[in-house]
Design a protein around this motif. Structure first.
Motif, short mmCIF file in Angstrom:
data_model
loop_
_atom_site.label_atom_id
_atom_site.label_comp_id
_atom_site.label_asym_id
_atom_site.label_seq_id
_atom_site.Cartn_x
_atom_site.Cartn_y
_atom_site.Cartn_z
N PRO A 142 -19.41 -5.30 -4.47
CA PRO A 142 -18.81 -4.54 -5.57
C PRO A 142 -18.52 -3.11 -5.13
CG PRO A 142 -20.75 -5.74 -6.32
CD PRO A 142 -20.72 -5.86 -4.82
N GLY A 143 -17.31 -2.66 -5.33
CA GLY A 143 -16.94 -1.31 -4.93
C GLY A 143 -16.72 -1.15 -3.44
N GLY A 144 -16.78 -2.25 -2.68
CA GLY A 144 -16.57 -2.17 -1.24
C GLY A 144 -15.14 -1.72 -0.94
N GLU A 145 -15.01 -0.86 0.05
CA GLU A 145 -13.67 -0.33 0.36
C GLU A 145 -12.88 -1.38 1.13
OE1 GLU A 145 -13.51 3.54 2.11
OE2 GLU A 145 -14.94 4.34 0.65
N VAL A 146 -11.95 -1.99 0.43
CA VAL A 146 -11.15 -3.06 1.02
C VAL A 146 -9.76 -2.52 1.34
CG1 VAL A 146 -10.08 -5.30 0.57
CG2 VAL A 146 -12.42 -4.87 -0.18
N THR A 147 -9.31 -2.74 2.57
CA THR A 147 -7.98 -2.28 2.96
C THR A 147 -7.02 -3.46 2.96
OG1 THR A 147 -9.09 -0.69 4.41
CG2 THR A 147 -6.70 -0.96 4.69
N ALA A 148 -6.23 -3.53 1.92
CA ALA A 148 -5.28 -4.64 1.79
C ALA A 148 -3.98 -4.30 2.51
CB ALA A 148 -5.00 -4.92 0.33
N ILE A 149 -3.33 -5.33 3.05
CA ILE A 149 -2.05 -5.15 3.73
C ILE A 149 -0.94 -5.35 2.72
CG2 ILE A 149 -0.62 -5.94 5.66
CD1 ILE A 149 -3.45 -4.94 6.46
N ALA A 150 0.00 -4.42 2.69
CA ALA A 150 1.09 -4.52 1.72
C ALA A 150 1.98 -5.73 2.01
CB ALA A 150 1.93 -3.24 1.77
N ALA A 151 2.43 -6.38 0.95
CA ALA A 151 3.37 -7.50 1.07
C ALA A 151 4.61 -7.14 0.27
CB ALA A 151 2.73 -8.78 0.54
N PRO A 152 5.53 -6.35 0.86
CA PRO A 152 6.65 -5.79 0.09
C PRO A 152 7.57 -6.85 -0.52
CG PRO A 152 6.86 -5.31 2.45
CD PRO A 152 5.51 -5.88 2.25
N LEU A 153 7.61 -8.05 0.06
CA LEU A 153 8.47 -9.09 -0.51
C LEU A 153 8.09 -9.42 -1.94
CD1 LEU A 153 8.71 -11.63 2.44
CD2 LEU A 153 10.50 -10.11 1.61
N LEU A 154 6.81 -9.20 -2.27
CA LEU A 154 6.34 -9.52 -3.62
C LEU A 154 7.07 -8.73 -4.69
CD1 LEU A 154 2.47 -9.85 -3.28
CD2 LEU A 154 4.12 -11.64 -3.78
N GLU A 155 7.60 -7.57 -4.31
CA GLU A 155 8.27 -6.71 -5.28
C GLU A 155 9.67 -7.22 -5.63
OE1 GLU A 155 6.90 -3.77 -6.48
OE2 GLU A 155 5.06 -4.35 -5.44
N THR A 156 10.22 -8.05 -4.78
CA THR A 156 11.63 -8.42 -4.97
C THR A 156 11.84 -9.92 -5.14
OG1 THR A 156 11.87 -8.44 -2.56
CG2 THR A 156 12.53 -6.43 -3.70
N VAL A 157 11.35 -10.71 -4.18
CA VAL A 157 11.67 -12.14 -4.19
C VAL A 157 11.12 -12.89 -5.41
CG1 VAL A 157 11.56 -14.30 -2.90
CG2 VAL A 157 11.87 -12.14 -1.68
N PRO A 158 9.80 -12.78 -5.70
CA PRO A 158 9.31 -13.55 -6.84
C PRO A 158 9.98 -13.21 -8.18
CG PRO A 158 7.50 -12.95 -5.42
CD PRO A 158 8.70 -12.17 -4.95
N PRO A 159 10.19 -11.91 -8.52
CA PRO A 159 10.86 -11.65 -9.81
C PRO A 159 12.26 -12.24 -9.87
CG PRO A 159 9.83 -9.66 -8.97
CD PRO A 159 9.74 -10.67 -7.88
N ALA A 160 13.02 -12.11 -8.77
CA ALA A 160 14.39 -12.64 -8.77
C ALA A 160 14.37 -14.16 -8.86
CB ALA A 160 15.11 -12.20 -7.49
N THR A 161 13.43 -14.78 -8.20
CA THR A 161 13.33 -16.24 -8.25
C THR A 161 12.93 -16.71 -9.64
OG1 THR A 161 12.66 -16.20 -5.94
CG2 THR A 161 12.29 -18.24 -7.14
N ALA A 162 12.07 -15.95 -10.30
CA ALA A 162 11.66 -16.32 -11.66
C ALA A 162 12.86 -16.40 -12.58
CB ALA A 162 10.64 -15.31 -12.19
N VAL A 163 13.78 -15.46 -12.44
CA VAL A 163 14.99 -15.46 -13.27
C VAL A 163 15.85 -16.69 -12.93
CG1 VAL A 163 17.16 -14.25 -13.73
CG2 VAL A 163 15.02 -12.96 -13.52
#
Ligand code: SF4
Ligand code: SF4
Length: 222
Positions: A142-163
């Motif tokens: 709990p509260g551990g400092e986790v460094t996540a790697i950004a996945a920029p495709l998530l900002e564009t592909v999934p929303p457009a595909t949902a439509v």
């Protein structure tokens, strides 16, 4: 879309499941390749590649678009895992996630006793692109400092595909995306699967699921 076909029939006969699977797997593959290249160039290690820790990452709130839940639901139907007991677990998990909105809520419905994802090839993009460079043991702290790697495709592909897929399915406009907590979206697909009136059913319940997410975002902003 045909009037009397069930949701499951439209999904399977219309190629929607294949479309949804293809997009999600592609987002995961491309994101992971980009992360691996970034790790190579910047000389760090992706902890997930060799992780043998308890899968703390599979205990957090997970969101998904309805289209991402379609391959999961199709798999559950195909593998005869769509039981009343599973639906209850999905309903309970969805309620827990919708109550808190973020953070740890206990093991995912799809995680088995051996810490394996039982829908792995069909997991949503949020799961498949969650990679970290911090030590694996921090993920469970709990509260551990986790460094996540950004996945920029998530900002564009999934929303457009949902439509695009909402249009393929002939879903009714609900003023927002068909988006919610992963267990809620899978449950909605299973409940709609044998219904010819799935358009109305999904509009009603999809709007409620999306509104809950909007309320949580609003609460977090306040
Ligand atoms: S996010 Fe953490 S717990 Fe999950 S696989 Fe990666 S290192 Fe392991
Ligand atoms: S769907 Fe699979 S990868 Fe995603 S949280 Fe659940 S068990 Fe983990």
């Amino acid at each position: 879309m045909p009037g009397r076909l069930t949701f499951g029939e439209v999904v399977e006969r219309g190629g929607v499941r294949d479309h949804a699977s293809r997009v999600t797997r592609d987002v995961i593959r491309r994101s992971n390749e980009a992360a691996a290249e970034d790790a190579r160039v910047h000389l760090y290690v992706l902890s997930c590649d060799t992780c043998a820790a308890t899968k703390a990452c599979c205990g957090y709130v997970v969101t998904a678009y309805l289209y991402e839940a379609i391959p999961v639901a199709a798999r559950l139907v195909r593998e005869r895992r769509d039981t009343p007991a599973l639906r209850k677990r999905l309903r309970d998990a969805a309620a827990r996630m919708e109550a808190v909105g973020a953070g740890h809520v206990g093991p995912c419905v799809f995680l088995d006793a051996a810490e394996r994802c039982t829908i792995h090839d069909d997991r949503p993009a949020v799961c498949g692109t969650h990679l970290v460079s911090s030590p694996a043991e921090r993920c469970a702290r709990p509260g551990g400092e986790v460094t996540a790697i950004a996945a920029p495709l998530l900002e564009t592909v999934p929303p457009a595909t949902a439509v695009a897929i909402a249009e393929e399915l002939g879903l009714a406009p609900i003023g927002t995306q068909y988006f919610g907590m992963l267990p809620r979206m899978v449950l909605l697909c299973l409940e709609a699967w044998a219904r010819p009136d799935y358009v109305r059913f999904l509009a009603t319940h999809g709007r409620a699921a999306a509104e809950r997410i909007a309320q949580l975002l609003e609460r977090d902003r306040a």
